[in-house]
Enzyme design. Structure first.
Site, mmCIF file in Angstrom:
data_model
loop_
_atom_site.group_PDB
_atom_site.id
_atom_site.type_symbol
_atom_site.label_atom_id
_atom_site.label_comp_id
_atom_site.label_asym_id
_atom_site.label_seq_id
_atom_site.Cartn_x
_atom_site.Cartn_y
_atom_site.Cartn_z
ATOM 1 N N HIS A 161 0.965 -1.055 -0.158
ATOM 2 C CA HIS A 161 -0.340 0.038 -0.399
ATOM 3 C C HIS A 161 0.867 1.378 -0.028
ATOM 4 O O HIS A 161 0.233 2.471 0.099
ATOM 5 C CB HIS A 161 -0.876 0.152 0.985
HETATM 6 C C1 UD1 Z 1 -1.661 5.398 6.030
HETATM 7 C C2 UD1 Z 1 -0.490 5.746 6.717
HETATM 8 C C3 UD1 Z 1 0.349 4.896 6.791
HETATM 9 C C4 UD1 Z 1 0.307 3.667 7.283
HETATM 10 C C5 UD1 Z 1 -1.557 2.811 6.712
HETATM 11 C C6 UD1 Z 1 -2.023 2.094 6.695
HETATM 12 C C7 UD1 Z 1 -0.559 7.981 6.942
HETATM 13 C C8 UD1 Z 1 0.549 9.276 6.416
HETATM 14 N N1 UD1 Z 1 -0.016 7.298 5.714
HETATM 15 O O1 UD1 Z 1 -1.795 5.073 4.646
HETATM 16 O O2 UD1 Z 1 1.988 4.880 7.136
HETATM 17 O O3 UD1 Z 1 0.898 2.312 6.652
HETATM 18 O O4 UD1 Z 1 -1.462 4.390 6.837
HETATM 19 O O5 UD1 Z 1 -2.825 1.603 6.203
HETATM 20 O O6 UD1 Z 1 -0.749 8.329 7.601
HETATM 21 N N2 UD1 Z 1 -8.848 5.432 1.774
HETATM 22 C C9 UD1 Z 1 -9.953 5.117 1.756
HETATM 23 N N3 UD1 Z 1 -10.750 4.277 3.271
HETATM 24 C C10 UD1 Z 1 -10.452 5.044 4.341
HETATM 25 C C11 UD1 Z 1 -8.749 5.116 4.366
HETATM 26 C C12 UD1 Z 1 -8.045 5.426 3.198
HETATM 27 O O7 UD1 Z 1 -10.715 3.815 1.006
HETATM 28 O O8 UD1 Z 1 -10.828 4.124 5.035
HETATM 29 C C13 UD1 Z 1 -8.305 5.612 0.294
HETATM 30 C C14 UD1 Z 1 -8.360 6.890 -0.085
HETATM 31 O O9 UD1 Z 1 -8.520 6.807 -1.160
HETATM 32 C C15 UD1 Z 1 -6.890 7.353 0.597
HETATM 33 C C16 UD1 Z 1 -6.107 6.791 0.629
HETATM 34 O O10 UD1 Z 1 -7.081 5.634 0.960
HETATM 35 O O11 UD1 Z 1 -6.593 8.710 -0.212
HETATM 36 C C17 UD1 Z 1 -5.248 6.368 1.217
HETATM 37 O O12 UD1 Z 1 -5.444 6.753 2.575
HETATM 38 P P1 UD1 Z 1 -4.636 7.977 4.234
HETATM 39 O O13 UD1 Z 1 -4.685 7.666 5.422
HETATM 40 O O14 UD1 Z 1 -3.734 8.843 3.518
HETATM 41 O O15 UD1 Z 1 -3.422 7.074 3.765
HETATM 42 P P2 UD1 Z 1 -2.513 5.346 3.742
HETATM 43 O O16 UD1 Z 1 -2.127 5.452 2.377
HETATM 44 O O17 UD1 Z 1 -4.063 4.317 4.320
#
Ligand code: UD1
Length: 371
Positions: free
Chosen positions: A208
């Protein structure tokens, strides 16, 4: 719960829940009052609520509903929301865990309001400032008075940055507390039967990180490497993080992945299923931080698809092999594992399931010392 002491625990993203659960349990055991605040960074059932359910964590007292967005958006909205809760609850100390955007938000808000803060999993460094998590680690450590480390090198990193030893507490790995506590349920979990998998008959894959999944060329190389793994006769079990799913769709690579030999794409798994699948895998291929540690404790070979790791103890002591030149390293590393090569590993010091107890005792002593 009646107690003189009141803490605030801040969580936001999937790995945070695994780290806070044993601390919350230990506080409850000691009759210490706490407020659990979820920033809402992760909100899908599979990334958030299912973890609360699996880990037996109480519903958060507050959910700030921050959701997805840019890094600045996530951090500033979480700080704003936390400010309201801290003003109302007036915690004596704020606990933040890990290295996600919500972690830094908790540390920024506490320090801005003059509330002491503790960082669990302090001192980890990948020395790679292109990772948002590395910036979060450095800034969070700078803002927290109590720094709880899980291995020697984390303490050494902090000392090198000039942190005084009175702020550093080597307590062990709190994620392993959760693994130890949940092991009976992990052993009972029927996920292999449900998926028709044989123990040792599959590779478990999670990816991821932006460095892997935001780059279409990299994703194509990964698909080819997964084809190689499937071609050895192993099943390839791949729970797909929503970020990864989105990138596959945007880059029109979903069909390429669907055609990978023996690939089983799944929705994200909850904690118990994910650990059950990890425990019986022939090996794990991942870019997760937590899985590098969990595989080391479980003695399962781990191939980490990243240029670096902030968890070098898992390579030095554990079962982790860093594929630092990228997906082209996967076939040779897989062959080595299948031929019985690769590190056997042992469990690092203080990864013993009792880290949360050491953390809570240290916090009690610290607050007692402040009068
Ligand atoms: C985040 C953490 C990462 C961790 C990971 C675990 C930061 C910078 N990154 O990354 O260190 O390893 O979580 O999973 O804090 N999204 C959904 N549903 C959700 C959450 C996210 O669809 O419930 C999608 C959205 O499109 C979003 C993307 O995932 O924009 C990224 O989510 P985000 O929380 O920004 O970062 P992660 O890649 O999940």
């Amino acid at each position: 719960m009646v107690s003189a002491m009141s803490l605030a625990l801040v969580v936001g993203a999937r790995p945070n829940f695994v780290k806070i659960a044993p601390i919350a349990r230990e506080l409850e055991r000691g009759g210490i009052d706490y407020t659990l605040i979820h920033t809402g960074q992760h909100y899908d059932h599979g990334l958030s609520r299912s973890f609360f359910e699996d880990l037996g964590l109480a519903e958060p007292d507050r959910n700030l509903g921050v959701g997805s967005g840019t890094r600045d958006y996530q951090i500033t909205s979480a700080v704003r929301g936390l400010e309201g809760v801290f003003s109302e609850k007036r915690p004596e100390l704020v606990v933040v865990v890990g290295d996600v955007n919500s972690t830094l938000a908790g540390a920024m808000c506490a320090s801005g309001m003059g509330i002491p803060a503790a960082h669990v999993e302090a001192g980890m460094r990948s020395f790679d400032l292109s990772m948002p998590e590395e910036i979060n680690r450095i800034r969070t450590d700078a803002l927290c008075g109590l720094l709880f480390t899980s291995c020697d090198d984390a303490g050494e990193n902090l000392a090198r940055e000039g942190v005084g030893e009175e702020r550093i507490f080597f307590v062990g790995n709190v994620m392993i507390d959760t693994l130890v506590a949940m092991m009976p349920e992990i052993e009972r979990c029927a996920v292999l039967d449900a998926l028709g998998l044989e123990p040792g008959g599959y590779a478990y894959v999670t990816l991821h990180r932006p460095g892997n999944v935001d780059d279409a060329e990299k994703l194509k190389e990964i698909a080819a490497a997964l084809d190689f793994i499937g071609g050895t006769g192993l099943d390839v079990v791949f729970p797909v993080h929503p970020r990864t799913r989105k990138r596959l769709e945007e880059s029109a690579l979903s069909q390429r992945f669907a055609a990978v030999t023996n690939l089983r794409q799944l929705e994200p798994l909850g904690y118990i299923q994910s650990m059950a699948a990890t425990r019986s895998a022939r090996f794990v291929l991942t870019d997760s931080g937590g899985l590098q540690e969990e595989t080391t404790w479980l003695g399962v070979p781990c191939l980490t698809l990243r240029p670096n790791t902030e968890r070098p103890v898992t390579v030095r002591v554990g079962t982790n092999v860093l594929l630092d030149a990228g997906p082209s390293m996967i076939p040779a590393a897989v062959t080595r594992v299948l031929e019985g090569g690769g590190p056997r590993g042992r469990i690092p010091e203080l990864w013993d399931g009792r880290t949360a107890a050491r953390i809570v005792q240290t916090i009690k002593d610290y607050l007692a010392g402040r009068g």
